[in-house]
Design a protein around this motif. Structure first.
Motif, PDB file in Angstrom:
ATOM      1  N   ARG A  17       0.822  -1.229   0.000  1.00 29.77           N
ATOM      2  CA  ARG A  17       0.000   0.000   0.000  1.00 29.77           C
ATOM      3  C   ARG A  17       0.848   1.268   0.000  1.00 29.77           C
ATOM      4  O   ARG A  17       0.561   2.213  -0.720  1.00 29.77           O
ATOM      5  CB  ARG A  17      -0.910   0.036   1.222  1.00 29.77           C
ATOM      6  N   SER A  18       1.864   1.294   0.814  1.00 29.50           N
ATOM      7  CA  SER A  18       2.706   2.471   0.913  1.00 29.50           C
ATOM      8  C   SER A  18       3.442   2.731  -0.408  1.00 29.50           C
ATOM      9  O   SER A  18       3.525   3.875  -0.866  1.00 29.50           O
ATOM     10  CB  SER A  18       3.711   2.290   2.052  1.00 29.50           C
ATOM     11  N   ALA A  19       3.943   1.680  -1.014  1.00 30.86           N
ATOM     12  CA  ALA A  19       4.627   1.820  -2.312  1.00 30.86           C
ATOM     13  C   ALA A  19       3.650   2.289  -3.375  1.00 30.86           C
ATOM     14  O   ALA A  19       3.999   3.118  -4.225  1.00 30.86           O
ATOM     15  CB  ALA A  19       5.273   0.499  -2.713  1.00 30.86           C
ATOM     16  N   LEU A  20       2.423   1.800  -3.340  1.00 31.49           N
ATOM     17  CA  LEU A  20       1.405   2.229  -4.292  1.00 31.49           C
ATOM     18  C   LEU A  20       1.079   3.707  -4.087  1.00 31.49           C
ATOM     19  O   LEU A  20       0.991   4.474  -5.050  1.00 31.49           O
ATOM     20  CB  LEU A  20       0.132   1.387  -4.153  1.00 31.49           C
ATOM     21  N   LYS A  21       0.945   4.117  -2.851  1.00 31.05           N
ATOM     22  CA  LYS A  21       0.671   5.524  -2.547  1.00 31.05           C
ATOM     23  C   LYS A  21       1.798   6.414  -3.066  1.00 31.05           C
ATOM     24  O   LYS A  21       1.546   7.458  -3.671  1.00 31.05           O
ATOM     25  CB  LYS A  21       0.489   5.697  -1.039  1.00 31.05           C
ATOM     26  N   ASP A  22       3.035   6.002  -2.865  1.00 24.33           N
ATOM     27  CA  ASP A  22       4.181   6.754  -3.373  1.00 24.33           C
ATOM     28  C   ASP A  22       4.158   6.829  -4.894  1.00 24.33           C
ATOM     29  O   ASP A  22       4.423   7.876  -5.486  1.00 24.33           O
ATOM     30  CB  ASP A  22       5.494   6.128  -2.910  1.00 24.33           C
ATOM     31  N   GLN A  23       3.848   5.703  -5.524  1.00 28.17           N
ATOM     32  CA  GLN A  23       3.791   5.657  -6.990  1.00 28.17           C
ATOM     33  C   GLN A  23       2.692   6.584  -7.519  1.00 28.17           C
ATOM     34  O   GLN A  23       2.894   7.292  -8.505  1.00 28.17           O
ATOM     35  CB  GLN A  23       3.535   4.223  -7.459  1.00 28.17           C
ATOM     36  N   LEU A  24       1.547   6.611  -6.876  1.00 29.49           N
ATOM     37  CA  LEU A  24       0.459   7.495  -7.297  1.00 29.49           C
ATOM     38  C   LEU A  24       0.855   8.966  -7.173  1.00 29.49           C
ATOM     39  O   LEU A  24       0.500   9.783  -8.020  1.00 29.49           O
ATOM     40  CB  LEU A  24      -0.815   7.201  -6.501  1.00 29.49           C
ATOM     41  N   GLU A  25       1.598   9.302  -6.137  1.00 33.11           N
ATOM     42  CA  GLU A  25       2.080  10.676  -5.978  1.00 33.11           C
ATOM     43  C   GLU A  25       3.046  11.043  -7.109  1.00 33.11           C
ATOM     44  O   GLU A  25       2.971  12.139  -7.671  1.00 33.11           O
ATOM     45  CB  GLU A  25       2.748  10.858  -4.619  1.00 33.11           C
ATOM     46  N   GLU A  26       3.933  10.124  -7.466  1.00 29.88           N
ATOM     47  CA  GLU A  26       4.848  10.360  -8.590  1.00 29.88           C
ATOM     48  C   GLU A  26       4.074  10.567  -9.889  1.00 29.88           C
ATOM     49  O   GLU A  26       4.417  11.441 -10.686  1.00 29.88           O
ATOM     50  CB  GLU A  26       5.808   9.185  -8.753  1.00 29.88           C
ATOM     51  N   ILE A  27       3.047   9.776 -10.099  1.00 31.39           N
ATOM     52  CA  ILE A  27       2.220   9.897 -11.302  1.00 31.39           C
ATOM     53  C   ILE A  27       1.573  11.278 -11.355  1.00 31.39           C
ATOM     54  O   ILE A  27       1.584  11.935 -12.403  1.00 31.39           O
ATOM     55  CB  ILE A  27       1.154   8.782 -11.342  1.00 31.39           C
ATOM     56  N   ARG A  28       1.023  11.724 -10.249  1.00 31.92           N
ATOM     57  CA  ARG A  28       0.400  13.055 -10.203  1.00 31.92           C
ATOM     58  C   ARG A  28       1.417  14.148 -10.525  1.00 31.92           C
ATOM     59  O   ARG A  28       1.127  15.090 -11.258  1.00 31.92           O
ATOM     60  CB  ARG A  28      -0.216  13.314  -8.838  1.00 31.92           C
ATOM     61  N   GLU A  29       2.624  14.021  -9.985  1.00 30.18           N
ATOM     62  CA  GLU A  29       3.656  15.037 -10.189  1.00 30.18           C
ATOM     63  C   GLU A  29       4.124  15.105 -11.642  1.00 30.18           C
ATOM     64  O   GLU A  29       4.280  16.187 -12.191  1.00 30.18           O
ATOM     65  CB  GLU A  29       4.847  14.769  -9.269  1.00 30.18           C
ATOM     66  N   ARG A  30       4.361  13.953 -12.272  1.00 34.30           N
ATOM     67  CA  ARG A  30       4.891  13.985 -13.638  1.00 34.30           C
ATOM     68  C   ARG A  30       3.801  14.063 -14.700  1.00 34.30           C
ATOM     69  O   ARG A  30       4.077  14.382 -15.839  1.00 34.30           O
ATOM     70  CB  ARG A  30       5.847  12.824 -13.867  1.00 34.30           C
ATOM     71  N   GLY A  31       2.552  13.721 -14.337  1.00 32.56           N
ATOM     72  CA  GLY A  31       1.439  13.867 -15.268  1.00 32.56           C
ATOM     73  C   GLY A  31       1.132  12.652 -16.120  1.00 32.56           C
ATOM     74  O   GLY A  31       0.239  12.704 -16.963  1.00 32.56           O
ATOM     75  N   TYR A  32       1.803  11.567 -15.902  1.00 39.70           N
ATOM     76  CA  TYR A  32       1.536  10.336 -16.651  1.00 39.70           C
ATOM     77  C   TYR A  32       1.928   9.122 -15.810  1.00 39.70           C
ATOM     78  O   TYR A  32       2.710   9.224 -14.870  1.00 39.70           O
ATOM     79  CB  TYR A  32       2.272  10.318 -17.995  1.00 39.70           C
ATOM     80  N   ALA A  33       1.351   7.983 -16.180  1.00 43.07           N
ATOM     81  CA  ALA A  33       1.632   6.727 -15.489  1.00 43.07           C
ATOM     82  C   ALA A  33       2.392   5.786 -16.421  1.00 43.07           C
ATOM     83  O   ALA A  33       2.286   5.888 -17.642  1.00 43.07           O
ATOM     84  CB  ALA A  33       0.320   6.055 -15.064  1.00 43.07           C
ATOM     85  N   ILE A  34       3.148   4.900 -15.813  1.00 44.50           N
ATOM     86  CA  ILE A  34       3.825   3.870 -16.593  1.00 44.50           C
ATOM     87  C   ILE A  34       3.483   2.496 -16.023  1.00 44.50           C
ATOM     88  O   ILE A  34       3.172   2.359 -14.840  1.00 44.50           O
ATOM     89  CB  ILE A  34       5.351   4.062 -16.617  1.00 44.50           C
ATOM     90  N   ASP A  35       3.523   1.525 -16.872  1.00 41.25           N
ATOM     91  CA  ASP A  35       3.425   0.118 -16.482  1.00 41.25           C
ATOM     92  C   ASP A  35       4.640  -0.545 -17.101  1.00 41.25           C
ATOM     93  O   ASP A  35       4.732  -0.677 -18.319  1.00 41.25           O
ATOM     94  CB  ASP A  35       2.129  -0.500 -17.006  1.00 41.25           C
ATOM     95  N   ASP A  36       5.599  -0.889 -16.282  1.00 44.05           N
ATOM     96  CA  ASP A  36       6.839  -1.506 -16.750  1.00 44.05           C
ATOM     97  C   ASP A  36       6.847  -2.974 -16.349  1.00 44.05           C
ATOM     98  O   ASP A  36       7.476  -3.355 -15.376  1.00 44.05           O
ATOM     99  CB  ASP A  36       8.034  -0.761 -16.179  1.00 44.05           C
ATOM    100  N   GLU A  37       6.080  -3.754 -17.092  1.00 43.92           N
ATOM    101  CA  GLU A  37       5.950  -5.201 -16.880  1.00 43.92           C
ATOM    102  C   GLU A  37       5.303  -5.531 -15.528  1.00 43.92           C
ATOM    103  O   GLU A  37       5.528  -6.590 -14.976  1.00 43.92           O
ATOM    104  CB  GLU A  37       7.302  -5.897 -16.996  1.00 43.92           C
ATOM    105  N   GLU A  38       4.468  -4.638 -15.014  1.00 43.15           N
ATOM    106  CA  GLU A  38       3.785  -4.885 -13.746  1.00 43.15           C
ATOM    107  C   GLU A  38       2.608  -5.837 -13.902  1.00 43.15           C
ATOM    108  O   GLU A  38       2.226  -6.520 -12.955  1.00 43.15           O
ATOM    109  CB  GLU A  38       3.314  -3.570 -13.141  1.00 43.15           C
ATOM    110  N   ARG A  39       2.036  -5.872 -15.087  1.00 48.56           N
ATOM    111  CA  ARG A  39       0.865  -6.717 -15.338  1.00 48.56           C
ATOM    112  C   ARG A  39       1.202  -7.891 -16.256  1.00 48.56           C
ATOM    113  O   ARG A  39       0.732  -9.001 -16.045  1.00 48.56           O
ATOM    114  CB  ARG A  39      -0.249  -5.871 -15.964  1.00 48.56           C
ATOM    115  N   VAL A  40       2.027  -7.609 -17.280  1.00 49.42           N
ATOM    116  CA  VAL A  40       2.393  -8.640 -18.256  1.00 49.42           C
ATOM    117  C   VAL A  40       3.898  -8.545 -18.515  1.00 49.42           C
ATOM    118  O   VAL A  40       4.391  -7.483 -18.909  1.00 49.42           O
ATOM    119  CB  VAL A  40       1.633  -8.441 -19.592  1.00 49.42           C
ATOM    120  N   ILE A  41       4.605  -9.625 -18.286  1.00 53.49           N
ATOM    121  CA  ILE A  41       6.036  -9.646 -18.573  1.00 53.49           C
ATOM    122  C   ILE A  41       6.230  -9.428 -20.071  1.00 53.49           C
ATOM    123  O   ILE A  41       5.544 -10.026 -20.901  1.00 53.49           O
ATOM    124  CB  ILE A  41       6.651 -11.000 -18.150  1.00 53.49           C
TER     125      ILE A  41
END
Length: 97
Positions: A17-41
């Motif tokens: 949860r804490s890592a997810l919260k941190d990641q969401l804050e980074e997404i808000r700051e930079r304006g976009y999200a990334i998925d780097d093999e988090e769902r599909v290798i």
């Protein structure tokens, strides 16, 4: 999260949860999200919101592709720049068309 948790799908999936919260804050700051093999290798994705004139998200745009075509330079610089630019063009066209 309380009901389903954060199940690991790949070894890169965020399961804390804490890592997810941190990641969401980074997404808000930079304006976009990334998925780097988090769902599909072998797959990477960059996504950005499309917002209305009140800066409320009303949609999104994303680009996905295999890791062998999205090397680090393209994935971390070129694709985010293009996704953000395209989201901006869509927002401008929606506002002023």
């Amino acid at each position: 999260m309380d009901r389903l948790g954060l199940p690991e799908v790949t070894d890169k999936t965020i399961t804390d949860r804490s890592a997810l919260k941190d990641q969401l804050e980074e997404i808000r700051e930079r304006g976009y999200a990334i998925d780097d093999e988090e769902r599909v290798i072998g797959m990477r994705c960059v996504a950005a919101p499309i917002c209305d004139e009140n800066d409320r998200p009303i949609g999104a745009i994303s680009v996905s592709g295999p890791t062998n075509r999205f090397d680090d330079d393209i994935f971390k610089a070129e694709i985010p720049k293009n996704v953000l630019s395209t989201a901006n063009v869509i927002e401008v066209n929606m506002t002023y068309s």
